[in-house]
Scaffold this motif. Structure first.
Motif, PDB file in Angstrom:
ATOM      1  N   HIS A 367      13.330 -15.458   1.481  1.00 42.62           N
ATOM      2  CA  HIS A 367      13.706 -14.808   0.324  1.00 42.62           C
ATOM      3  C   HIS A 367      14.388 -15.835  -0.844  1.00 42.62           C
ATOM      4  CE1 HIS A 367      14.194 -11.538   3.272  1.00 42.62           C
ATOM      5  NE2 HIS A 367      13.474 -10.935   2.424  1.00 42.62           N
ATOM      6  N   ASP A 368      13.887 -15.493  -2.048  1.00 45.08           N
ATOM      7  CA  ASP A 368      14.319 -16.400  -3.052  1.00 45.08           C
ATOM      8  C   ASP A 368      15.550 -15.786  -3.730  1.00 45.08           C
ATOM      9  OD1 ASP A 368      11.939 -18.096  -3.365  1.00 45.08           O
ATOM     10  OD2 ASP A 368      10.857 -16.081  -3.609  1.00 45.08           O
ATOM     11  N   LEU A 369      15.671 -14.443  -3.751  1.00 38.92           N
ATOM     12  CA  LEU A 369      16.960 -13.995  -4.389  1.00 38.92           C
ATOM     13  C   LEU A 369      17.218 -12.670  -3.530  1.00 38.92           C
ATOM     14  CD1 LEU A 369      16.039 -13.752  -8.333  1.00 38.92           C
ATOM     15  CD2 LEU A 369      17.487 -15.487  -7.010  1.00 38.92           C
ATOM     16  N   LEU A 370      18.474 -12.321  -3.606  1.00 37.50           N
ATOM     17  CA  LEU A 370      19.095 -10.976  -3.225  1.00 37.50           C
ATOM     18  C   LEU A 370      19.311 -10.079  -4.351  1.00 37.50           C
ATOM     19  CD1 LEU A 370      21.435 -11.813  -0.380  1.00 37.50           C
ATOM     20  CD2 LEU A 370      19.131 -11.352  -0.184  1.00 37.50           C
ATOM     21  N   LEU A 371      18.880  -9.010  -4.263  1.00 39.79           N
ATOM     22  CA  LEU A 371      19.150  -7.777  -5.134  1.00 39.79           C
ATOM     23  C   LEU A 371      20.094  -6.736  -4.623  1.00 39.79           C
ATOM     24  CD1 LEU A 371      18.768  -5.893  -7.784  1.00 39.79           C
ATOM     25  CD2 LEU A 371      16.504  -4.900  -6.609  1.00 39.79           C
ATOM     26  N   SER A 372      21.105  -6.401  -5.299  1.00 38.83           N
ATOM     27  CA  SER A 372      22.054  -5.423  -4.763  1.00 38.83           C
ATOM     28  C   SER A 372      22.894  -4.736  -6.033  1.00 38.83           C
ATOM     29  CB  SER A 372      23.137  -6.154  -3.853  1.00 38.83           C
ATOM     30  OG  SER A 372      24.240  -6.986  -4.571  1.00 38.83           O
ATOM     31  N   PRO A 373      23.703  -3.814  -5.543  1.00 44.07           N
ATOM     32  CA  PRO A 373      24.569  -3.430  -6.634  1.00 44.07           C
ATOM     33  C   PRO A 373      25.572  -4.530  -6.973  1.00 44.07           C
ATOM     34  CG  PRO A 373      24.344  -1.722  -4.906  1.00 44.07           C
ATOM     35  CD  PRO A 373      23.863  -2.981  -4.395  1.00 44.07           C
ATOM     36  N   VAL A 374      26.518  -4.377  -8.048  1.00 48.73           N
ATOM     37  CA  VAL A 374      27.543  -5.188  -8.551  1.00 48.73           C
ATOM     38  C   VAL A 374      28.625  -4.377  -7.845  1.00 48.73           C
ATOM     39  CG1 VAL A 374      28.878  -6.192 -10.329  1.00 48.73           C
ATOM     40  CG2 VAL A 374      26.312  -5.766 -10.739  1.00 48.73           C
ATOM     41  N   LEU A 375      28.804  -3.223  -7.944  1.00 47.63           N
ATOM     42  CA  LEU A 375      29.711  -2.463  -7.285  1.00 47.63           C
ATOM     43  C   LEU A 375      29.369  -1.304  -6.586  1.00 47.63           C
ATOM     44  CD1 LEU A 375      31.637  -2.883 -10.880  1.00 47.63           C
ATOM     45  CD2 LEU A 375      32.710  -3.482  -8.711  1.00 47.63           C
ATOM     46  N   ALA A 376      30.222  -0.815  -5.754  1.00 45.72           N
ATOM     47  CA  ALA A 376      29.958   0.508  -4.971  1.00 45.72           C
ATOM     48  C   ALA A 376      29.869   1.676  -5.630  1.00 45.72           C
ATOM     49  CB  ALA A 376      30.760   0.394  -3.587  1.00 45.72           C
ATOM     50  N   HIS A 377      30.249   1.839  -6.708  1.00 47.45           N
ATOM     51  CA  HIS A 377      30.409   3.057  -7.374  1.00 47.45           C
ATOM     52  C   HIS A 377      30.704   2.788  -8.985  1.00 47.45           C
ATOM     53  CE1 HIS A 377      34.768   3.541  -8.454  1.00 47.45           C
ATOM     54  NE2 HIS A 377      34.855   3.198  -7.041  1.00 47.45           N
ATOM     55  N   THR A 378      30.380   3.797  -9.753  1.00 47.50           N
ATOM     56  CA  THR A 378      30.031   3.537 -11.199  1.00 47.50           C
ATOM     57  C   THR A 378      31.577   3.409 -11.749  1.00 47.50           C
ATOM     58  OG1 THR A 378      30.042   5.879 -11.679  1.00 47.50           O
ATOM     59  CG2 THR A 378      28.102   4.815 -11.533  1.00 47.50           C
ATOM     60  N   THR A 379      31.659   2.982 -13.069  1.00 47.76           N
ATOM     61  CA  THR A 379      32.894   2.817 -13.693  1.00 47.76           C
ATOM     62  C   THR A 379      33.857   3.914 -13.851  1.00 47.76           C
ATOM     63  OG1 THR A 379      31.437   1.215 -14.978  1.00 47.76           O
ATOM     64  CG2 THR A 379      33.902   1.744 -15.971  1.00 47.76           C
ATOM     65  N   PRO A 380      35.085   3.382 -13.104  1.00 50.35           N
ATOM     66  CA  PRO A 380      36.059   4.600 -13.077  1.00 50.35           C
ATOM     67  C   PRO A 380      36.853   4.685 -14.349  1.00 50.35           C
ATOM     68  CG  PRO A 380      37.080   2.262 -12.051  1.00 50.35           C
ATOM     69  CD  PRO A 380      35.706   2.242 -12.464  1.00 50.35           C
ATOM     70  N   ALA A 381      37.482   6.062 -14.403  1.00 49.57           N
ATOM     71  CA  ALA A 381      38.372   6.112 -15.529  1.00 49.57           C
ATOM     72  C   ALA A 381      39.699   5.207 -15.455  1.00 49.57           C
ATOM     73  CB  ALA A 381      38.663   7.643 -15.526  1.00 49.57           C
ATOM     74  N   ILE A 382      40.418   5.128 -16.811  1.00 49.12           N
ATOM     75  CA  ILE A 382      41.496   4.603 -16.991  1.00 49.12           C
ATOM     76  C   ILE A 382      42.517   5.315 -15.924  1.00 49.12           C
ATOM     77  CG2 ILE A 382      43.477   3.916 -18.336  1.00 49.12           C
ATOM     78  CD1 ILE A 382      41.304   2.305 -18.950  1.00 49.12           C
ATOM     79  N   GLY A 383      43.148   4.633 -15.106  1.00 49.78           N
ATOM     80  CA  GLY A 383      44.324   5.000 -14.140  1.00 49.78           C
ATOM     81  C   GLY A 383      43.700   4.945 -12.777  1.00 49.78           C
ATOM     82  N   HIS A 384      42.463   5.064 -12.422  1.00 50.76           N
ATOM     83  CA  HIS A 384      42.093   4.973 -11.089  1.00 50.76           C
ATOM     84  C   HIS A 384      42.510   3.831 -10.362  1.00 50.76           C
ATOM     85  CE1 HIS A 384      39.407   6.131  -7.773  1.00 50.76           C
ATOM     86  NE2 HIS A 384      38.801   4.949  -7.642  1.00 50.76           N
ATOM     87  N   LEU A 385      42.501   2.578 -11.209  1.00 55.17           N
ATOM     88  CA  LEU A 385      43.067   1.419 -10.433  1.00 55.17           C
ATOM     89  C   LEU A 385      44.194   0.675 -10.946  1.00 55.17           C
ATOM     90  CD1 LEU A 385      39.304  -0.106 -10.305  1.00 55.17           C
ATOM     91  CD2 LEU A 385      40.588   0.934  -8.336  1.00 55.17           C
ATOM     92  N   SER A 386      45.234   1.652 -11.616  1.00 49.67           N
ATOM     93  CA  SER A 386      46.293   1.365 -12.149  1.00 49.67           C
ATOM     94  C   SER A 386      47.108   0.436 -11.283  1.00 49.67           C
ATOM     95  CB  SER A 386      47.177   2.608 -12.737  1.00 49.67           C
ATOM     96  OG  SER A 386      48.502   2.277 -13.050  1.00 49.67           O
ATOM     97  N   PRO A 387      48.052  -0.560 -11.295  1.00 52.85           N
ATOM     98  CA  PRO A 387      48.809  -1.156 -10.671  1.00 52.85           C
ATOM     99  C   PRO A 387      50.052  -0.273 -10.313  1.00 52.85           C
ATOM    100  CG  PRO A 387      48.832  -2.169 -12.821  1.00 52.85           C
ATOM    101  CD  PRO A 387      47.721  -1.342 -12.918  1.00 52.85           C
ATOM    102  N   SER A 388      50.284   0.877 -11.119  1.00 50.46           N
ATOM    103  CA  SER A 388      51.402   1.802 -10.717  1.00 50.46           C
ATOM    104  C   SER A 388      51.211   2.533  -9.675  1.00 50.46           C
ATOM    105  CB  SER A 388      51.809   2.384 -12.100  1.00 50.46           C
ATOM    106  OG  SER A 388      51.902   1.702 -13.329  1.00 50.46           O
ATOM    107  N   LEU A 389      50.056   2.605  -9.240  1.00 52.85           N
ATOM    108  CA  LEU A 389      49.740   3.385  -8.018  1.00 52.85           C
ATOM    109  C   LEU A 389      50.472   2.691  -6.864  1.00 52.85           C
ATOM    110  CD1 LEU A 389      45.767   3.904  -8.434  1.00 52.85           C
ATOM    111  CD2 LEU A 389      47.583   5.847  -8.461  1.00 52.85           C
ATOM    112  N   PRO A 390      50.702   3.642  -5.990  1.00 50.86           N
ATOM    113  CA  PRO A 390      51.357   2.986  -4.377  1.00 50.86           C
ATOM    114  C   PRO A 390      50.120   1.818  -4.202  1.00 50.86           C
ATOM    115  CG  PRO A 390      51.718   5.310  -4.317  1.00 50.86           C
ATOM    116  CD  PRO A 390      50.822   4.977  -5.453  1.00 50.86           C
ATOM    117  N   TYR A 391      50.734   0.850  -3.276  1.00 40.38           N
ATOM    118  CA  TYR A 391      49.863  -0.218  -3.156  1.00 40.38           C
ATOM    119  C   TYR A 391      48.844   0.122  -2.023  1.00 40.38           C
ATOM    120  CZ  TYR A 391      48.140  -4.724  -0.985  1.00 40.38           C
ATOM    121  OH  TYR A 391      47.329  -5.524  -0.494  1.00 40.38           O
ATOM    122  N   ALA A 392      49.057   0.830  -1.217  1.00 39.53           N
ATOM    123  CA  ALA A 392      47.952   1.372   0.064  1.00 39.53           C
ATOM    124  C   ALA A 392      46.811   2.191  -0.556  1.00 39.53           C
ATOM    125  CB  ALA A 392      48.701   1.956   1.208  1.00 39.53           C
TER     126      ALA A 392
END
Length: 463
Positions: A367-392
């Motif tokens: 193969h010359d290249l690999l094609l894949s998603p960048v991310l496993a799901h589409t762009t989340p809303a603000i807050g979904h990945l907030s550092p204020s969430l419990p770490y786990a």
């Protein structure tokens, strides 16, 4: 939310603007003023800028390929005369006395620096969000959603039309993630393609590569050509200026689900599948491939991530005399604590991560290249990945989102995020990713030029 209008910047990309400046149709100072006005127009809603330059001036020296193009530098890289804050509240930023090595390389292209862009603390998060009352960086396509991370501030400014290109860097997806979130072109170069910063050279495994975010393939190609004029790594093939597609027919491996175990959502899967179909219409061969990564890869990468957080906490006074690791945000503290609880795994983690290149190389056989998603799901809303969430909870969400990009950082291979023709039901961009062998930037850019011509990227100003 965008700032495109009939001014000195017009709808030019960086290459078009630089050409207009060379012809005398637009002055570099005029372009800088127009960009600064655009930034003021969007900043109240996007919150992308960390610091402004009081009196921006074009870079000195001979003419470059991007002379006069207004840009921003990400706030984890030193620019002489500006403070470097790394997105952290754990210390008071100090004004840099000299440019970082890559910043010197970037300036050699002739760009005009207008300031520095925001990032999540130390670039650890795939979303540019903060604890407390600090506003997140918002996506110009939909301000209720993330602009990605860690180069989220740069992505928001480029996508909104405030500047044509901006500096970004990538230690686990931080160029490609915001490119996918904001409908941009984001290429993580081969390790060693551009000048490495001092911090990277001191790490047991160098993950970070610098580059840019852009709205056109030719801007990214021109940036790499300009960077090579300043310095070329003799261990990599010469790149030069790539100006369009080649006539070569490629064999492309297709990867839909992450080898690290994350499942891809339906919209993202459809975007990648449609891209594969377009490639086949163009004469390329696309066939499924499954890289045989060590099943511990995700856990090992997380341990290494934790090691970086630990090292920052242990050496933080190099950032400022008032550094206090207790003021690091919830993600940084959680990564550090998780590492300290399991630090004895470090030698095995480093060995296994070092061997990842063998399994990944096997996926490229035939193969010359690999094609894949960048991310496993589409762009989340603000807050979904907030550092204020419990770490786990937060780390589980991050691993379910960032499931493809880190492999290329570990192996050192080049990887490119491109906007797909598909959008989410809410109109947000979805990115697709191409990865190549070390030194394969030319092949990546050529396929990107071909797809851009075949399926022009959606424009925010057309909404």
């Amino acid at each position: 939310m965008h700032a495109f209008r009939d001014d000195a910047l017009g709808e030019h990309d960086a290459v078009g603007l630089a050409a207009a400046i060379r012809r005398g149709q637009v002055g570099a100072d005029e372009a800088a003023r127009a960009a600064a006005e655009r930034v003021r127009e969007v900043e109240g809603r996007l919150h992308a800028v960390q610091v402004h330059v009081d009196s921006p001036r074009p870079a000195t020296g001979g003419p470059g390929l991007l002379t006069g193009v207004p840009v921003f530098v990400k706030d984890n890289s030193d620019h002489r005369g500006l403070p470097t804050g790394h997105g952290s509240a754990a210390f008071t930023p100090r004004v840099a006395t000299q440019h970082a090595p890559f910043v010197r390389q970037f300036l050699s292209s002739g760009v005009t620096v207008l300031g520095k862009t925001r990032l999540p603390e130390f670039g650890f998060s795939p979303s540019t969000e903060y604890e407390g009352d600090a506003e997140p960086v918002r996506n110009p396509w939909h301000t209720g959603h993330s602009a990605g991370g860690s180069s989220g501030g740069s992505a928001a400014l480029v996508a909104s039309g405030a500047v044509p290109i901006a500096h970004a860097n990538d230690g686990g997806g931080s160029i490609r993630i915001p490119a996918a979130a904001c409908g941009l072109v984001g290429l993580k170069p081969t390790r060693g393609r551009v000048v490495a910063n001092a911090q990277s050279r001191r790490l047991p495994l160098d993950l970070v590569n610098d580059g840019i975010l852009s709205r056109s393939v030719r801007d990214t190609a021109t940036f790499l050509a300009a960077a090579e004029r300043y310095w070329r790594n003799p261990d990599l093939p010469r790149l030069g200026l790539v100006e369009g597609p080649s006539g070569r027919r490629l064999r492309i491996g297709l990867l839909l689900d992450s080898p690290a175990g994350a499942h891809t959502d339906d919209a993202t899967r459809a975007a990648v599948t449609e891209t594969a179909t377009a490639l086949e219409r163009l004469g390329h061969t696309v066939e499924p491939v499954e890289p045989a990564l060590d099943p511990r890869f995700a856990d090992d990468f997380l341990t290494y991530w934790g090691l970086l957080a630990f090292l920052i906490g242990a050496t933080g006074r190099s950032f400022g005399p008032d550094f206090d690791h207790r003021r690091m945000d919830g993600l940084s503290r959680g990564l550090r604590a998780a590492y300290l609880a399991d630090w004895r795994r470090t030698p095995g983690v480093l060995r296994r991560l070092g061997r990842t290149k063998e399994a990944y190389a096997a996926a490229f056989r035939g193969h010359d290249l690999l094609l894949s998603p960048v991310l496993a799901h589409t762009t989340p809303a603000i807050g979904h990945l907030s550092p204020s969430l419990p770490y786990a909870e937060l780390i589980e969400r991050i691993l379910a989102y960032v499931a493809f990009t880190p492999i290329d950082n570990v192996v050192g291979t080049p990887s490119l995020s491109l906007p797909s023709a598909r959008a989410t039901d809410g109109g947000l961009p979805i990115g697709v990713m191409f990865s190549g062998r070390p030194g394969a930037e030319r092949t990546l850019l050529e396929i990107a030029f071909q797809l851009e011509a075949e399926r022009p990227f959606r424009r925010i100003q057309d909404l």
